[in-house]
Design a protein around this motif. Structure first.
Motif, short mmCIF file in Angstrom:
data_model
loop_
_atom_site.label_atom_id
_atom_site.label_comp_id
_atom_site.label_asym_id
_atom_site.label_seq_id
_atom_site.Cartn_x
_atom_site.Cartn_y
_atom_site.Cartn_z
N ALA A 188 0.85 -1.20 0.00
CA ALA A 188 0.00 0.00 0.00
C ALA A 188 0.88 1.24 0.00
O ALA A 188 2.00 1.23 0.53
CB ALA A 188 -0.92 0.00 1.23
N ASN A 217 1.41 4.83 1.48
CA ASN A 217 1.00 5.62 2.62
C ASN A 217 2.08 6.64 2.94
O ASN A 217 3.22 6.28 3.25
CB ASN A 217 0.76 4.73 3.84
CG ASN A 217 -0.02 5.44 4.93
OD1 ASN A 217 -1.18 5.79 4.73
ND2 ASN A 217 0.60 5.65 6.08
N ALA A 270 -4.05 5.52 -6.54
CA ALA A 270 -5.38 5.00 -6.24
C ALA A 270 -5.40 3.47 -6.26
O ALA A 270 -6.21 2.84 -5.58
CB ALA A 270 -6.40 5.55 -7.23
N GLY A 327 -4.26 0.85 -2.65
CA GLY A 327 -5.10 1.03 -1.48
C GLY A 327 -5.83 2.36 -1.55
O GLY A 327 -6.14 2.86 -2.62
N THR A 328 -6.07 2.94 -0.39
CA THR A 328 -6.77 4.22 -0.32
C THR A 328 -5.90 5.21 0.44
O THR A 328 -5.94 5.28 1.67
CB THR A 328 -8.13 4.08 0.39
OG1 THR A 328 -8.89 3.07 -0.26
CG2 THR A 328 -8.90 5.40 0.35
N PRO A 329 -5.04 5.96 -0.27
CA PRO A 329 -4.19 6.92 0.43
C PRO A 329 -5.02 7.90 1.26
O PRO A 329 -6.11 8.32 0.83
CB PRO A 329 -3.47 7.64 -0.72
CG PRO A 329 -3.52 6.68 -1.87
CD PRO A 329 -4.83 5.98 -1.72
N ARG A 330 -4.52 8.25 2.43
CA ARG A 330 -5.27 9.14 3.32
C ARG A 330 -4.80 10.58 3.21
O ARG A 330 -5.48 11.49 3.65
CB ARG A 330 -5.13 8.64 4.77
CG ARG A 330 -5.76 7.27 4.99
CD ARG A 330 -5.39 6.72 6.34
NE ARG A 330 -3.95 6.54 6.45
CZ ARG A 330 -3.25 6.71 7.59
NH1 ARG A 330 -3.88 7.07 8.68
NH2 ARG A 330 -1.97 6.52 7.63
N SER A 352 -2.98 14.54 -6.12
CA SER A 352 -4.17 13.71 -6.26
C SER A 352 -3.73 12.26 -6.46
O SER A 352 -2.54 11.97 -6.62
CB SER A 352 -5.01 14.19 -7.44
OG SER A 352 -4.25 14.22 -8.63
N TYR A 353 -4.68 11.33 -6.48
CA TYR A 353 -4.35 9.91 -6.49
C TYR A 353 -4.53 9.26 -7.87
O TYR A 353 -3.69 8.48 -8.30
CB TYR A 353 -5.21 9.16 -5.46
CG TYR A 353 -5.19 9.77 -4.08
CD1 TYR A 353 -4.02 10.27 -3.54
CD2 TYR A 353 -6.35 9.86 -3.32
CE1 TYR A 353 -3.99 10.83 -2.28
CE2 TYR A 353 -6.34 10.41 -2.05
CZ TYR A 353 -5.15 10.90 -1.53
OH TYR A 353 -5.14 11.46 -0.28
N ASP A 354 -5.63 9.57 -8.53
CA ASP A 354 -5.91 8.96 -9.83
C ASP A 354 -4.94 9.51 -10.88
O ASP A 354 -4.76 10.72 -11.02
CB ASP A 354 -7.34 9.23 -10.27
CG ASP A 354 -8.36 8.54 -9.38
OD1 ASP A 354 -8.27 7.30 -9.26
OD2 ASP A 354 -9.22 9.23 -8.79
#
Length: 405
Positions: free
Chosen positions: A187, A189, A318, A321-324, A329-331
């Motif tokens: 993941a 993080n 993205a 996992g789901t970065p916090r 941005s993630y995508d």
């Protein structure tokens, strides 16, 4: 105007690039920022360099391209360069376990559940590697996330607030004593990983990390105002840092004179400890664009730089996992060895170029480097947090919209 001539010679439409100036003025006039600077360089030429507003509202100190600012996480790419210098010397391989140099990381455990009274864990399925740290996939975290039981442990134990009563080695041992948030490599993080890398630089080189970074990276690049504290002769150029109050008015967060940055820190944070200027950071950007050399001084080989700028994730953020939290941005955005990497502007929903690298800092600073366009941009201001305004995206759109060749 000379700057219009430089803009045109750099492949920009001067009138379109001038939109950035109006945008900067509005940010200051509306009270959203105290001051800021923007520097745009292309093909080795400065196409745009402006500053507006104040570096210190109370002292009416102008914000200029020479203003010294807290760059926080824009420290991370410089630490990554230090790490990759040692990699080039054959001191380690990217897939080597870091426990070879820091034995405290030999028997890591991973949180699986539980509560504040007792966190349930399981053994890590494999060792943390150098690449895991460089890509923020080691399973480490930051206490300020305030989202998990492990984050709470970081805050309780002082694992990510570099304590004035501890050494970098002691803080790193604290990190190693806490459970991981995820299995290594599984993941993405955002975390204290780059601070751990600073400790690894010490362990491998035998030098204090701050001394290494100054002697092997900062000084050779001619970054004369960049350091882990503001030197006395530069304090008059140091900016105050601000936050918004409940009415979204600027409120002092850290004074420009009565500041901890006026003194050398007990611990040099490779993840967020440097101060710098627009001029200095543009030199770093040019060094990366040049493939590891600047003004005849080579610090990295071009193939090493290419490896750093490549995406090392299995897809974008993205997909990991789901970065916090991230300074991007993630995508459509991947991650290399110290930088975010643009993979797909359409997925990222922002204008840009596949292969450009970037990062930002807590006080809303940002940079990006676009090798395909031979372009680099540095944005400096001092507003915490970096999510308070969408200025990075706005600047990116205006910059790319001005390219005409």
């Amino acid at each position: 105007m000379q700057d219009h001539a430089d803009a045109a010679a750099s492949g920009f439409c001067p009138e379109r690039l001038e939109r950035i100036d109006g945008w900067m003025r509005r940010l200051v006039e509306t009270g959203r920022l105290a001051g800021l600077s923007v520097t745009v360089a292309r093909r080795g030429r400065t196409a745009f360099s402006r500053a507006h507003g104040l570096a210190d509202l109370a002292r009416a100190k102008p914000f200029t391209p020479e203003t010294v600012t807290r760059i926080y996480s824009m420290t991370k790419p410089l630490t990554s360069v230090a790490v990759m210098q040692l990699y080039e010397e054959g001191r380690f391989q990217l897939d080597d376990p870091i426990a070879r140099f820091l034995p405290d990381f030999a028997e890591m455990r991973v949180a699986t559940g539980g509560n504040r009274a007792k966190i349930e864990t399981e053994p890590a399925r494999r060792a943390i590697t150098w690449r895991d740290l460089l890509t923020h996939t080691a399973g480490l975290t930051y206490g300020f996330m305030e989202a998990t039981l492990v984050d709470a442990l970081y805050r309780l134990k002082g694992a990510d607030y570099l304590r004035p009563d501890a050494t970098l080695a002691e803080v790193t041992r604290t990190v190693a004593s806490l459970p991981l948030l995820a299995q290594p490599g599984t993941a993405w993080n955002y975390s204290v990983a780059t601070d751990v890398l600073g400790r690894l630089v010490e362990a491998v080189s035998g030098m204090d990390f701050a001394d290494y970074l100054r002697e092997r990276v900062i000084r050779p690049l001619g970054m004369v105002d960049t350091d882990f504290h503001v030197r006395p002769e530069n304090l008059d150029r140091f900016a105050a840092c601000y936050v918004y109050d409940a009415e979204r008015r600027l409120k002092l967060y850290d004074d420009s004179a009565e500041t901890a940055f006026a003194r050398p820190p007990a611990i040099a944070s490779g993840g967020g400890g440097l101060v710098s200027t627009a001029r200095d950071y543009q030199r770093f950007c040019r060094f990366i664009l040049n493939g590891g050399v600047l003004d005849g001084v080579r610090l990295l080989g071009r193939k090493t730089v290419a490896l750093m700028l490549a995406n090392h994730l299995r897809g974008d953020l993205a997909a990991m996992g789901t970065p916090r939290f991230a300074e991007t941005s993630y995508d459509g955005i991947g991650f290399g060895l110290g930088f975010s990497v643009m993979l797909d502007p359409a997925r990222a929903q922002i204008i840009g170029t596949p292969g450009e690298v970037a990062w930002g800092g807590l006080a809303s600073t940002a940079f990006w480097i676009d090798p395909a366009e031979d372009l680099s941009v540095v944005l400096l201001t001092q507003l915490i947090p970096s999510s308070a305004l969408p200025i990075r995206k706005e600047l990116r759109v205006m910059t790319y919209a001005a390219l005409v060749d």
